[in-house]
Design an enzyme around this catalytic site. Structure first.
Site: not given
Ligand code: BES
Ligand code: ZN
Ligand code: MN
Length: 425
Positions: A193, A198, A205, A216, A275, A277, A279
């Site tokens: 990824k 992000d 966020k 990220d 967010d 993204e 996947r």
């Molecule tokens: N890049 C983040 C996940 C992340 C969070 C990595 C903390 C490292 C530390 C990912 O893109 C994300 O934002 N995931 C969301 C998914 C949700 C919106 C379903 C999450 O984990 O909140």
């Molecule tokens: Zn992310």
């Molecule tokens: Mn994200």
């Protein structure tokens, strides 16, 4: 840090009951390879803290693999990211005098690769974007590197990557590298990824969670690290690395909640949360990976905060359809100290990803089971049984140092992959 011939100059280290006695610093005798790695880190930290600056250690009593691990731990612990720091006080060079150098060459090579990966992860997101990441990839020798631009992404149906990248002035890319040894023992595709920042997109966020999101792209950096490793090391497998790259930002051009994206395998995705993204990028790359007819596909992604909630900062979530693949990664994990823990691909949760407007949506309700939900989503875009997914959101970026892992980007995954790809048990 420098490693030189044993000299009796400066502090003396020995193995024994831990602590400082009679001018000698005793390190506990290492009981495992990982233990030896941590002792190497401890020696460096003692030299830096006690301001001794120089120290001697006799490694002759350790096994070959423990010597290598000791060196590796020392080298990895010595890492600092000071590209943008003018003050030099803290980064004083320490010298370790050793009686034997067995394993040092390998440890130095591993160190070079991990430093390379950490430097990319820790760099400013102003400098690391899809295009500049591609340039770094192109500078690597030892592998054939291809960079797909927007036109290529469109032609090859990387519609998730395109959607995520729309909000940024920096266009998305995909980096693909190839390596083929003489008589390959099989073909492995590595997917990483590469979200170079992000922000969450229109689902912006909050201040606390946006911090660190320049990291990220840790999955992509680890996969690129294997290309760097190929400059020095031989692997028995044919390797294809695929790194979809995009910046997730809010703007008038951003992809939106409720957008429907048609992926290259024909499945439509309702964007439930901008967010979620990662996947979308990974789905593109996983679909593409199967065209390579690989024996195994492994993806690494800082995919979900839920993985960090479940397993903490030191352990990655591992998902696998095949018992044997999980077992082999668990073995490589134990050996390298890059810890993984297997999580279930519990199909019943797919219910949560049902969409009324498309075949699937990119996020479920609420936060429960978030890492599993993301893994199940990815599973919709790869049919191959031999697929391993590593959610490295925790160990890719640490909030505080841990032995030889620094605060910030750790380079997690690259040593695990090297260990797996070398196929040594
Ligand atoms: N890049 C983040 C996940 C992340 C969070 C990595 C903390 C490292 C530390 C990912 O893109 C994300 O934002 N995931 C969301 C998914 C949700 C919106 C379903 C999450 O984990 O909140
Ligand atoms: Zn992310
Ligand atoms: Mn994200």
């Amino acid at each position: 840090m420098r490693i030189e011939q044993y000299k009796e100059k400066g502090l003396k280290f020995d193995f024994g009951k831990e602590g400082f006695r009679n001018g000698i610093y005793f390190l506990k005798e290492p009981l495992s390879v990982e233990d030896a790695r941590r002792k190497g880190a401890e020696a460096i930290s003692v030299l830096k803290k006690l301001k001794a600056g120089e120290g001697n250690i006799k490694l002759a009593g350790l096994s070959a693999e423990m010597k290598e691990a000791f060196f590796e731990g020392a080298i990895l612990a010595d890492y600092t990211f000071d590209k943008y720091r003018k003050k030099e006080e803290e980064s004083r060079e320490v010298v370790l005098y050793v009686d034997e150098r067995e394993g040092l060459d390998t440890a130095l090579k591993i160190g070079e690769v991990v430093y390379f990966v950490r430097d990319i992860i820790n760099d400013s997101p102003e400098n690391i974007n899809p295009e500049s990441f591609s340039e770094i990839a192109k500078s690597l020798k030892g592998v054939d590197v291809f960079v797909g631009d927007e036109k290529w992404l469109k032609e090859n149906g990387f519609n998730g990557t395109i959607a995520v990248g729309k909000g940024s002035s920096k266009p998305p890319r995909v980096v693909i590298y190839r390596y083929k040894p003489d008589k390959p023992a099989g073909k492995i595709v590595l997917v990483g990824k590469g979200v170079t920042f992000d922000s969450g997109g229109l689902h912006l966020k909050p201040a606390k969670s946006i911090k660190g999101m320049h990291m990220d792209m840790s999955g992509a950096a680890a996969v690129l690290g294997i290309a760097k490793a190929i400059e020095h090391m031989k692997f028995k497998y044919e390797i294809v690395g695929i790194m979809p790259l995009a910046e997730n930002l809010p703007s008038s051009k951003s992809y939106k909640p409720s957008d429907v994206v048609e992926m290259a395998n024909g499945k439509t995705v309702e964007v439930d949360n901008t967010d979620a993204e990662g996947r979308l990028l990974l789905a593109d790359a996983l679909i593409y990976s199967e065209k390579e007819n690989p024996d195994l596909v492994v993806d690494l992604a800082t995919l979900t905060g839920a993985a960090v909630v479940a397993l903490g900062e030191l352990v990655a979530a591992l998902y696998s359809r095949e018992e044997e693949d999980a077992r082999e990664f668990e073995m490589a994990s134990k050996r390298t100290g890059e810890y993984v823990w297997r999580m279930p691909l519990f199909e019943d949760y797919k219910e949560e990803l049902k969409s009324k407007r498309a075949d699937i949506k990119n996020a479920g309700y609420g936060r429960s089971g978030g890492s599993i939900m993301a893994a199940l989503f990815l599973g919709e875009f790869i049919e191959l049984e031999r697929w391993v997914h590593l959610d490295i959101a925790g160990p890719a970026m640490l909030s505080k140092p841990f032995y030889y892992m620094p605060e910030g980007g750790t380079g997690f995954g690259v040593r695990l992959l090297i260990q797996y790809l070398r196929g040594e048990k």
